[in-house]
Scaffold this active site. Structure first.
Site, short mmCIF file in Angstrom:
data_model
loop_
_atom_site.label_atom_id
_atom_site.label_comp_id
_atom_site.label_asym_id
_atom_site.label_seq_id
_atom_site.Cartn_x
_atom_site.Cartn_y
_atom_site.Cartn_z
N SER A 163 -7.82 -1.29 0.57
CA SER A 163 -8.82 -1.67 1.57
C SER A 163 -9.62 -0.48 2.08
O SER A 163 -10.23 0.24 1.31
CB SER A 163 -8.13 -2.41 2.70
OG SER A 163 -9.11 -2.96 3.54
N HIS A 164 -9.53 -0.25 3.38
CA HIS A 164 -10.33 0.80 4.02
C HIS A 164 -9.64 2.17 3.94
O HIS A 164 -10.20 3.14 4.43
CB HIS A 164 -10.55 0.43 5.48
CG HIS A 164 -9.24 0.18 6.16
ND1 HIS A 164 -8.53 -0.98 5.95
CD2 HIS A 164 -8.51 0.93 7.00
CE1 HIS A 164 -7.41 -0.92 6.64
NE2 HIS A 164 -7.36 0.23 7.29
N ASP A 197 -14.15 -6.51 2.37
CA ASP A 197 -13.83 -7.64 3.25
C ASP A 197 -14.13 -7.35 4.72
O ASP A 197 -14.21 -8.27 5.53
CB ASP A 197 -12.39 -8.14 3.06
CG ASP A 197 -11.35 -7.06 3.26
OD1 ASP A 197 -11.71 -5.92 3.60
OD2 ASP A 197 -10.14 -7.37 3.08
N ARG A 198 -14.33 -6.09 5.07
CA ARG A 198 -14.66 -5.77 6.46
C ARG A 198 -16.17 -5.60 6.63
O ARG A 198 -16.87 -5.32 5.67
CB ARG A 198 -13.98 -4.47 6.90
CG ARG A 198 -12.49 -4.56 6.88
CD ARG A 198 -11.88 -3.29 7.44
NE ARG A 198 -10.43 -3.45 7.51
CZ ARG A 198 -9.65 -2.79 8.34
NH1 ARG A 198 -10.16 -1.88 9.15
NH2 ARG A 198 -8.35 -2.99 8.35
N ASP A 234 -16.37 -2.17 3.85
CA ASP A 234 -15.29 -1.21 3.59
C ASP A 234 -14.96 -1.10 2.09
O ASP A 234 -15.69 -1.61 1.24
CB ASP A 234 -14.03 -1.61 4.37
CG ASP A 234 -13.37 -2.85 3.80
OD1 ASP A 234 -14.10 -3.69 3.24
OD2 ASP A 234 -12.13 -2.99 3.89
N LYS A 269 -11.28 -12.43 4.53
CA LYS A 269 -12.44 -12.08 5.32
C LYS A 269 -13.51 -11.55 4.37
O LYS A 269 -13.21 -11.16 3.24
CB LYS A 269 -12.08 -11.07 6.40
CG LYS A 269 -11.42 -9.81 5.92
CD LYS A 269 -10.93 -9.03 7.14
CE LYS A 269 -10.32 -7.70 6.79
NZ LYS A 269 -8.93 -7.80 6.36
N ARG A 292 0.85 -1.19 0.00
CA ARG A 292 0.00 0.00 0.00
C ARG A 292 0.89 1.24 0.00
O ARG A 292 1.90 1.29 0.68
CB ARG A 292 -0.91 0.03 1.23
CG ARG A 292 -1.94 -1.06 1.15
CD ARG A 292 -2.97 -0.99 2.24
NE ARG A 292 -3.73 -2.23 2.22
CZ ARG A 292 -4.55 -2.62 3.16
NH1 ARG A 292 -4.75 -1.85 4.21
NH2 ARG A 292 -5.19 -3.75 3.06
N ASP A 324 -12.87 -2.46 -0.05
CA ASP A 324 -12.78 -3.65 -0.91
C ASP A 324 -13.71 -4.77 -0.48
O ASP A 324 -13.62 -5.89 -1.00
CB ASP A 324 -11.33 -4.14 -0.98
CG ASP A 324 -10.80 -4.59 0.36
OD1 ASP A 324 -11.26 -4.08 1.40
OD2 ASP A 324 -9.90 -5.46 0.39
C1 G16 Z 1 -5.77 -5.83 6.95
C2 G16 Z 1 -5.52 -7.27 7.28
C3 G16 Z 1 -6.15 -7.62 8.58
C4 G16 Z 1 -5.69 -6.68 9.67
C5 G16 Z 1 -5.96 -5.26 9.26
C6 G16 Z 1 -5.38 -4.26 10.22
O1 G16 Z 1 -7.13 -5.64 6.71
O2 G16 Z 1 -6.01 -8.12 6.28
O3 G16 Z 1 -5.80 -8.94 8.88
O4 G16 Z 1 -6.34 -6.97 10.87
O5 G16 Z 1 -5.38 -5.00 8.01
O6 G16 Z 1 -4.00 -4.41 10.21
P1 G16 Z 1 -3.06 -3.38 10.93
O7 G16 Z 1 -3.49 -3.37 12.36
O8 G16 Z 1 -1.68 -3.92 10.72
O9 G16 Z 1 -3.29 -2.02 10.29
P2 G16 Z 1 -7.60 -4.88 5.42
O10 G16 Z 1 -9.10 -4.82 5.56
O11 G16 Z 1 -6.94 -3.55 5.50
O12 G16 Z 1 -7.12 -5.70 4.28
#
Ligand code: G16
Length: 543
Positions: free
Chosen positions: A113-114, A281-282, A277, A376, A22, A279
């Site tokens: 993602s978010h 998955d949340r 979110d 997820k 990212r 993408d």
């Molecule tokens: C990603 C990971 C998750 C993780 C989250 C937060 O989610 O796939 O397993 O819990 O990031 O991670 P961090 O605390 O390191 O920021 P996503 O939805 O961003 O793909």
């Protein structure tokens, strides 16, 4: 077909974090940044000759351009076929479903993602393995190593592919099949859930608001919830994926999904509120006047999964990330099934899911999912909640409170300090780590420390080891604090402090969470001195 071999130089630091690479969108647009990473992925996974790939993203700014570049690079590297979502769209869980259903040799998902999108926002790319899940650290490490010494990449000279029409086209010698982004995913959901029962629930007047946050889940939620399941049109709000998410921060939590929270806490609240979110998955689940913490949602879904046809024979086991509350552990104990505690990052669930050791996984960061895919899955969680409510015919509040009465309540909150100077954040963490051995027996704000650990995970399936995955402080009243640095931010460092307190006295379960963990917040500040180090008066985000 003209294949060009382009000279390049490494962009240092192309190291995939918790979930893929990212960076700021503008960085992704700098010459050869995306290309270097994609070529490194191809080479780290044994080359693309004769292989197939799944491709799609969450529709954020630069999604379409990136798709075209990756298609041309896949063709130049000898790929046989790429399945790409119409208009370059695929939610993360749908991409996982497509990889598995069409048995492609992996996939590339374009998303941060978010994280906010747009020219001034973030972009990201993630490689998923043929089982459908995020690449494990052995592969992301190899990608990173190759990206640090890359000298050339390959790309064909060709016009852009038309991604708007479903169907098959040729790109040089490679087949490109543009697929309906929803169909395979919807079939999977129909196989897992009792759609008849959910339809009957909506027919009975059950009301819901699903906030797709102008992100990828809109088309999925509209087709499945408003279409197949018959919820009234308008149930899905912010349902068009926009390149900048309409300026919103597409993270489904009480802070960034505030309009939904306000609705659910107000007099006109529908029966169920949900959000997803960037993408897809949340997820966030809210009942009338009742936010359901992701940790509780995991425990509740695990305890009730047997009510859905796809899980009617029970679940094999549960896994949660280490900072997630221990609510699910009590469910696993009662069900007599395995319970696993893994580092943060969905990739760590992959081996357990592949081995059939666990069926349901979840994280405090609003992620829940099962062995149906290897990501997820936000909409899956919402549909499982709907299935549970359709069978039990009671309110979200009744489900949550009933769960607490049976298992106890885990008061849980996460405090985030965002965009902290990286050196300061490192100093805070190492300052605690250096004292870790001496913390047992000490007390902070009157709370005695029982034990303090630097979380180390040894994967029970493949034996791989992940060190330094977060500092855990267990207090002798059963409370716990965890502190770690986020692996998904793109500006400075984000310090995450996770606080939880278990309560099994029914008389003590009705407090506001921040009040309930107040003494713990003070104890952690005394120990970590984040406010002192950062000069911040309070966390930037409390969820
Ligand atoms: C990603 C990971 C998750 C993780 C989250 C937060 O989610 O796939 O397993 O819990 O990031 O991670 P961090 O605390 O390191 O920021 P996503 O939805 O961003 O793909």
């Amino acid at each position: 077909m003209q294949i060009n071999t382009i000279q390049t130089t490494p962009h240092p630091g192309q190291k995939p974090g918790t979930s893929g690479l990212r960076a700021k969108t503008k960085q992704f647009q700098t010459p050869n940044y995306l290309e270097n990473f994609v070529q490194s992925v191809f080479e780290a996974t044994g080359g693309m000759v004769g292989k197939s790939l799944t491709l799609g993203g969450d529709g954020r700014f630069y999604n379409r351009e990136a798709c075209q570049i990756i298609l041309k690079m896949a063709a130049a590297n000898g790929a046989a076929k790429v399945y790409v979502g119409q208009n370059g769209l695929l939610s993360t869980p749908a991409a996982s479903a497509v990889i598995r259903e069409l048995k492609t040799d992996g996939g590339m998902i374009l998303s941060a993602s978010h994280n906010p999108g747009g020219l001034d926002g973030d972009f990201g790319i993630k490689y998923n393995v043929p089982a459908g899940g995020p690449a494990p650290e052995s592969i992301t490490g190899a990608i990173h190593a190759l990206s640090e010494k890359i000298v050339t990449y390959k790309i064909i000279e060709a016009d852009d592919i038309d991604l708007t029409e479903i169907g098959t086209q040729m790109l040089g010698d490679m087949v490109v099949e543009v697929i309906d982004p929803v169909a395979i995913y919807e079939d999977l959901m129909a196989a897992l859930f009792d759609f008849e029962a959910i339809r009957a629930l909506f027919d009975s007047g059950f009301s819901m608001c699903f906030d797709a946050m102008n992100a990828i889940t809109g088309p999925y939620a509209k087709r499945i919830i408003e279409g197949t399941l018959g919820a009234p049109v308008g149930t899905v709000v912010n349902g068009e994926p926009l390149p900048d998410f309409g300026g919103l921060h597409p993270d489904p939590n009480p802070v960034y999904a505030k309009p939904l929270m306000d609705l659910m806490m107000g007099p006109d609240a529908p029966d169920l509120g949900a959000a997803s979110d960037g993408d897809g998955d949340r997820n966030m689940i809210v009942g009338r006047g009742q936010f359901v913490t992701p940790s509780d949602s995991l425990a509740i879904l695990a305890a009730n999964a047997h009510l859905a046809p796809g899980y009617k024979d029970g679940i094999n086991g549960i896994a949660r990330s280490m900072p997630t509350s221990r609510a699910a552990d009590r469910v696993a104990k009662k069900l007599g099934i395995e319970m696993h505690e893994t580092p943060t990052g969905w990739k760590f669930f992959g081996t357990l899911l592949d081995a059939g050791r666990v069926t349901i996984c979840g994280e405090e960061s609003a992620g829940t999912g099962s062995d149906h895919v290897r990501e997820k899955d936000g909409l899956w969680a919402v549909l499982l909640w709907l299935n549970v409510l359709a069978v039990r015919r009671c309110s979200v509040v009744d489900v949550v409170h009933g769960h607490w009465q049976e298992y106890g309540r885990d008061y849980y909150t996460r405090h985030d300090y965002e965009a902290v100077d990286k050196d300061i954040a490192d100093a805070i963490i190492s300052g605690i780590r250096d004292r870790l051995d001496k913390l047992a027996g000490a007390s902070f704000n009157g709370l005695g420390v029982e034990k303090a650990l630097d979380f180390r995970y040894e994967d029970p399936i493949d034996g791989s080891v992940a060190e330094h995955q977060g500092l855990q402080v267990y207090f002798d009243n059963g409370s716990r604090c965890v502190i770690r640095l986020s692996g998904t931010g793109t500006s400075g460092a984000t310090i995450r402090v996770y606080l939880e307190r278990f309560e099994d006295d029914p008389e003590q379960m009705g407090y506001d969470t921040q009040d309930a963990v107040g003494p713990l917040i003070e104890a952690m500040e005394e120990l970590a001195q984040i406010k002192e180090w950062t000069g911040r008066k309070k966390p930037d985000v409390i969820t």
